[in-house]
Design a protein around this motif. Structure first.
Motif, short mmCIF file in Angstrom:
data_model
loop_
_atom_site.label_atom_id
_atom_site.label_comp_id
_atom_site.label_asym_id
_atom_site.label_seq_id
_atom_site.Cartn_x
_atom_site.Cartn_y
_atom_site.Cartn_z
N UNK A 1 0.85 -1.20 0.00
CA UNK A 1 0.00 0.00 0.00
C UNK A 1 0.88 1.24 0.00
N UNK A 2 0.42 2.34 -0.45
CA UNK A 2 -0.89 2.73 -0.97
C UNK A 2 -0.94 2.75 -2.49
N UNK A 3 -0.60 1.65 -3.15
CA UNK A 3 -0.63 1.60 -4.62
C UNK A 3 -2.06 1.74 -5.14
N UNK A 4 -2.20 2.40 -6.27
CA UNK A 4 -3.50 2.53 -6.91
C UNK A 4 -3.83 1.25 -7.67
N UNK A 5 -5.13 0.93 -7.76
CA UNK A 5 -5.59 -0.27 -8.45
C UNK A 5 -6.65 0.11 -9.47
N UNK B 1 -10.64 -2.77 -23.76
CA UNK B 1 -10.76 -2.83 -22.30
C UNK B 1 -11.67 -1.72 -21.76
N UNK B 2 -12.47 -2.07 -20.75
CA UNK B 2 -13.38 -1.11 -20.12
C UNK B 2 -13.12 -1.09 -18.62
N UNK B 3 -12.97 0.10 -18.05
CA UNK B 3 -12.72 0.26 -16.61
C UNK B 3 -13.98 -0.12 -15.84
N UNK B 4 -13.85 -1.06 -14.89
CA UNK B 4 -15.01 -1.47 -14.09
C UNK B 4 -14.85 -1.13 -12.62
N UNK B 5 -13.61 -0.93 -12.15
CA UNK B 5 -13.41 -0.61 -10.73
C UNK B 5 -12.08 0.09 -10.56
N UNK B 6 -12.00 0.91 -9.52
CA UNK B 6 -10.74 1.56 -9.17
C UNK B 6 -10.67 1.66 -7.66
N UNK B 7 -9.46 1.78 -7.15
CA UNK B 7 -9.28 1.88 -5.70
C UNK B 7 -7.82 1.90 -5.34
N UNK B 8 -7.53 1.43 -4.15
CA UNK B 8 -6.15 1.41 -3.65
C UNK B 8 -5.92 0.11 -2.90
N UNK B 9 -4.65 -0.27 -2.77
CA UNK B 9 -4.29 -1.47 -2.01
C UNK B 9 -4.49 -1.17 -0.53
N UNK B 10 -5.26 -2.01 0.13
CA UNK B 10 -5.58 -1.83 1.55
C UNK B 10 -4.53 -2.50 2.43
N UNK B 11 -4.10 -3.66 2.05
CA UNK B 11 -3.12 -4.40 2.82
C UNK B 11 -2.84 -5.73 2.14
N UNK B 12 -1.80 -6.40 2.60
CA UNK B 12 -1.41 -7.68 2.00
C UNK B 12 -1.41 -8.78 3.06
N UNK B 13 -2.39 -8.75 3.94
CA UNK B 13 -2.46 -9.71 5.04
C UNK B 13 -3.02 -11.05 4.56
N UNK B 14 -2.21 -12.14 4.59
CA UNK B 14 -2.73 -13.44 4.17
C UNK B 14 -3.68 -14.06 5.20
N UNK B 15 -3.74 -13.49 6.39
CA UNK B 15 -4.60 -14.03 7.44
C UNK B 15 -5.97 -13.34 7.48
N UNK B 16 -6.25 -12.51 6.50
CA UNK B 16 -7.55 -11.82 6.45
C UNK B 16 -8.67 -12.85 6.34
#
Length: 184
Positions: free
Chosen positions: A53-57, A67-82
């Motif tokens: 984070x905080x990379x854009x997605x 290609x058509x844009x369907x969603x945008x946001x940011x990386x919240x976290x990389x927790x494998x235990x989520x």
């Protein structure tokens, strides 16, 4: 399958959507969503190389026009235990009722299943709570006791919860599309 632009990485992924928990909640469990609803906030989970984070997605889908844009946001976290929690509801119907007690059928079809799920709480569509008291016969009927009078036209529900994992998709990190977890 969506094409994801995540920071400096470009990859194809199969996403698992979930609702983020409330900010005031101390419990960090994400509720599974079967599909992405329009105009809502959702978290997307997938297996891929680590992006911090905080990379854009940006998420794109392939159409006949390109290609058509369907969603945008940011990386919240990389927790494998989520924890992504999926709810499954089993339903049954009252067969006989008397005051706060009733015999429920069509939820289970063997007495062993009734005994296995005996500790789990029951609810009804009309807001009653209850529990299983005993198994009846050999076809999965069960005696139940509820918090108030149960009616014949009510529906008895047992909610079960399980952990859901993102879909395994090797092309997200350069593997073959037909690879399994053991061969990737």
């Amino acid at each position: 399958e969506l094409h994801i632009h995540c920071g400096f990485r470009r990859l194809n992924a199969r996403l698992t959507f979930s609702e983020p928990p409330k900010k005031s909640s101390s419990c960090k469990k994400y509720r599974f969503m079967r599909f992405f609803h329009q105009e809502t906030t959702a978290c997307a989970s997938f297996y891929a190389p680590v992006v911090f984070p905080p990379s854009r997605v940006l998420a794109f889908t392939e159409t006949s026009m390109g290609p058509e844009l369907v969603a945008s946001g940011a990386v919240d976290g990389v927790d494998p235990k989520r924890l992504i929690i999926k709810r499954i509801s089993l339903t049954g119907y009252p067969f006989r009722t008397h005051k706060a007690k009733g015999v429920v059928r069509f939820m289970f079809f063997s007495p062993a299943d009734v005994r296995w799920f005996k500790p789990v709480e029951l609810t009804t569509k009309k807001g009653l709570r209850g529990h299983i008291t005993d198994s009846v016969g050999t076809h999965g009927y069960m005696k139940c006791r509820f918090s108030n009078h149960i009616k014949q036209d009510d529906t008895v529900i047992m909610n079960l919860y399980k952990r859901a994992y993102p879909k395994w998709y090797p092309p997200a990190w350069g593997g073959a599309a037909d690879a399994t977890a053991e061969t990737a």
